[in-house]
Design an enzyme around this catalytic site. Structure first.
Site: not given
Ligand code: MN
Length: 719
Positions: A80-81
């Protein structure tokens, strides 16, 4: 408030401690991957981002998770990051770890701006995603724990939102998984951010109170340690302050303030084996008296999250309440690590989820709940399963009701309306009739059948769980008992008056009872009738206080002795007789036979007025429906006096009444009513209501009277 920085080395050491043979190659690869992916990233606090996955993974290692779970912890934020493609991750760490990370990423993010409905929907997705693999849930919990520990660098708004979510979802999940320390920490951290002032107030208050009792705690420890040494019981004693959120919850639930909570501090006795637990309990209870109602055996009956321990509270030295929790080392491990402690690491076999009955609850709950369309109902249901102390049931129209665990259809009925509770006659659960004492289960559809003739029964109090139902039943039962007592009192009084040629209704109409109320300081007629029913006031006493002329049949030939005896009797209660198994207010003695203690008796169930006790020899016992006659016995401890009627026929001669009076006092009998008159054929008749202890006492009296000079016959009146 800085978190100590976790190094990868710390994780490796923790893993070696519980999995000495583990292949850490995969773990190293995951670490390197995470380090590269997060390179250059900083957390809000300015610390390198990698510190976060490392801290999360350390918690997982402390919970003794398997290698793929630890890898998932290291990599939980990379997709996600960092924009790492899933395929690259799969290449590097394989399918299993990637599956966990993907599962975590799918857990929906709740936007700050989302509506309540969308927020609930997100919770639901999160829970469903996590339930696919319990390891995802464990990573998520560890992630949340570290985020909560480092919440200080976020905005106020974010702090509040995350804390609220933690209290709603994650703390109960940790509790449900039996990881008590994590639940406590999550709750306290959330509480601190949601209500900093109250948190601080409780923290300080608790600290002061615990400090003030330090001497007591020290003494308890010393006394116990000394005893364990002497009796050779392997047991370690430690003390701890209860966590603040649980104290706060108790204050809110029980509506009390800090001063009223005496168990801010608890001792923990950790023994080598289970059998020692009960030995330790025995010692504790022999040293100090247990506080009633505070002993809990969670070993014999573990909590739904498998928690096992013995809990007791005793009046310790100098009378302070002291709580002691007793558990074996194995139970302690379980309480600390929860489900994780059940995971057995067979050599190189790793974690086999299929073996784990422990997680079935979560799968079962979530499988069932996926069918529920409304996110609100879903969350309610989920919440209730997360709170093992509650059950969640439905009305026939699908409305959810939340009740304490162990609740019955009667409790449920009272949540609908007090009228429904009061007239609850039958209950159907999932379409089938069940007893009113049935224990409701999660998801039960409950239907209450009411009846106008039904009213709350005293024995409902034995099984209802909710305070509300209990209070309402008590009130109704009390009201009914009062009404019954009034009816009984009226009946007794009417009969008593009739004997003297008076009519209750007429006296009532003419307001003649006002004098009686005044004489005995009664508030009203109801009060008077109850006093008569409970035997606090006899009809004779009522008669005495009435404004009236002496009845004609009574002659003036009273000896002073009689008056004294009558007075004496009135000061004593004519109740106090107990019949085994029946509450005494429901017992009354038949006025036909006036049974006295020692003679054989039988009870007749009267409609709405309790049980009437007859002598077995009473002609009335041949009447009435046979099924309403019940076996009764005199209570052995029963003391008190009972009424009996006797009649003495004598020659009409002077001094006779004095003789009778003397004979009566000789056997220590009191008279509550007396009448005497002469008949046309020069005979004297004296009729007494006497108070006797038992049959023997009555017989003594009869014999004593027979011996009086001039007495022709003595008989007991049985009608
Ligand atoms: Mn994270």
């Amino acid at each position: 408030m800085k978190e100590p920085i976790v190094r990868f080395q710390d994780i490796l050491e923790a893993v070696r401690a519980y999995m000495p043979d583990a292949d850490t190659g995969l773990l190293r690869r995951a670490y390197v991957f995470a380090a590269v992916a997060h390179r250059g990233q900083l957390r809000k606090s300015g610390i390198p981002y990698l510190s976060h996955p490392l801290a999360v993974t350390k918690t997982l290692a402390d919970l003794r998770m398997d290698i793929p779970t630890l890898c998932g912890g290291l990599l939980h934020d990379v997709l996600e990051d960092c924009g790492v493609p899933e395929s690259v991750l799969r290449e590097q760490v394989g399918e299993e770890v990637t599956g966990l990370v993907v599962g975590l990423t799918k857990t929906a993010k709740v936007s700050l701006r989302s509506t309540k409905r969308r927020k609930l929907e997100s919770y639901r997705k999160t829970l469903i995603a996590m339930s696919r693999d319990i390891r995802i849930l464990m990573i998520k919990l560890s992630d949340r724990l570290h985020n909560m520990r480092t919440l200080y660098s976020l905005s106020e708004e974010q702090k509040k939102r995350i804390s609220e979510e933690t209290l709603t979802i994650y703390a109960p999940l940790a509790n449900r998984l039996g990881i008590s320390w994590m639940r406590s920490e999550l709750e306290d951290l959330s509480f601190r951010h949601l209500n900093p002032d109250l948190y601080e107030e409780i923290r300080q208050g608790v600290e002061e109170k615990v400090k003030a009792k330090a001497e007591v705690f020290k003494k308890v420890s010393e006394i116990l340690e000394e005893r364990f040494r002497r009796e050779n019981i392997p047991c370690e004693i430690s003390g701890r302050v209860k966590h603040y959120y649980s104290i706060h919850r108790k204050m809110v639930q029980q509506e009390i303030d800090l001063e009223q909570i005496f168990d801010l501090f608890a001792f923990r006795a950790i023994t080598a084996e289970e059998r020692h637990c009960y030995q330790v309990l025995g010692i504790v209870h022999s040293l100090w008296a247990p506080v009633p109602g505070r002993f809990k055996d969670y070993i014999a009956k573990p909590k739904p999250n498998h928690y096992r321990s013995l809990h007791t509270t005793v009046f310790g030295p100098s009378g302070d309440c002291v709580e002691i929790q007793i558990r074996s080392r194995a139970m302690h491990q379980e309480a600390e690590h929860g489900v994780a402690s059940h995971w057995i690491y067979k050599e190189r076999a790793g974690f086999d989820q299929k073996d784990e009955a422990t997680f079935r609850w979560l799968r079962g709950v979530l499988d069932g709940l996926q069918e529920i369309s409304s996110p609100k109902v879903f969350l309610d249901a989920m919440q209730l399963d997360l709170f093992p102390d509650q059950v969640y049931v439905l009305t026939p129209t699908g409305e959810a009701r939340e009740l304490p665990r162990g609740s019955t259809p009667v409790d449920f009925a009272y949540t609908i309306h007090s009228e429904v509770g009061d007239h609850c006659a039958q209950a159907k659960v999932n379409g089938k009739l069940v007893p009113l004492r049935y224990e409701l289960q999660n998801g039960d559809v409950v239907e209450i059948l009411t009846s106008k003739t039904q009213s709350p029964r005293k024995d409902w109090l034995k099984f209802v769980k909710t305070a509300d139902a209990r209070a309402k039943i008590r009130a109704r039962v009390r009201r009914e008992e009062r009404e019954q007592a009034q009816a009984l009192g009226r009946e007794i009084l009417e009969k008593g008056l009739r004997k003297s040629g008076l009519h209750y209704a007429k006296l009532l109409k003419e307001g003649d009872f006002q004098k009686v109320l005044k004489a005995y300081r009664l508030k009203g007629m109801e009060d008077l009738l109850r006093a008569v029913a409970y035997g606090r006031l006899s009809p004779a006493q009522v008669l005495d206080a009435l404004p009236r002329e002496e009845p004609e049949e009574e002659e003036g030939a009273w000896d002073k002795g009689f008056e004294r005896l009558v007075e004496k009797a009135e000061k004593r209660s004519d109740t106090g007789v107990r019949v085994r198994g029946i509450p005494d207010i429901f017992v009354r003695f038949a006025r036909c036979c006036h049974p006295v203690q020692g003679e054989e008796i039988i009870g007749f169930i009267t409609r709405g007025r309790g049980v009437t006790i007859h002598a077995k020899s009473c002609p009335k016992t041949k009447e009435g429906e046979p099924e309403r006659w019940i076996e009764v016995q005199w209570d052995e401890g029963g003391v008190g006096l009972q009424r009996a009627k006797i009649r003495v026929i004598s020659e009409d001669r002077p001094g006779l009444l004095a003789g009778l009076s003397k004979a009566i006092s000789a056997v220590d009998v009191n008279i509550s009513q007396a009448k005497a008159w002469t008949t046309g054929d020069r005979q004297g008749v004296a009729q007494f209501d006497v108070m006797v202890r038992n049959l023997e006492h009555l017989n003594d009296l009869l014999h004593s009277l027979e011996k009086v000079k001039g007495v022709v016959a003595v008989e007991r009146i049985l009608h």
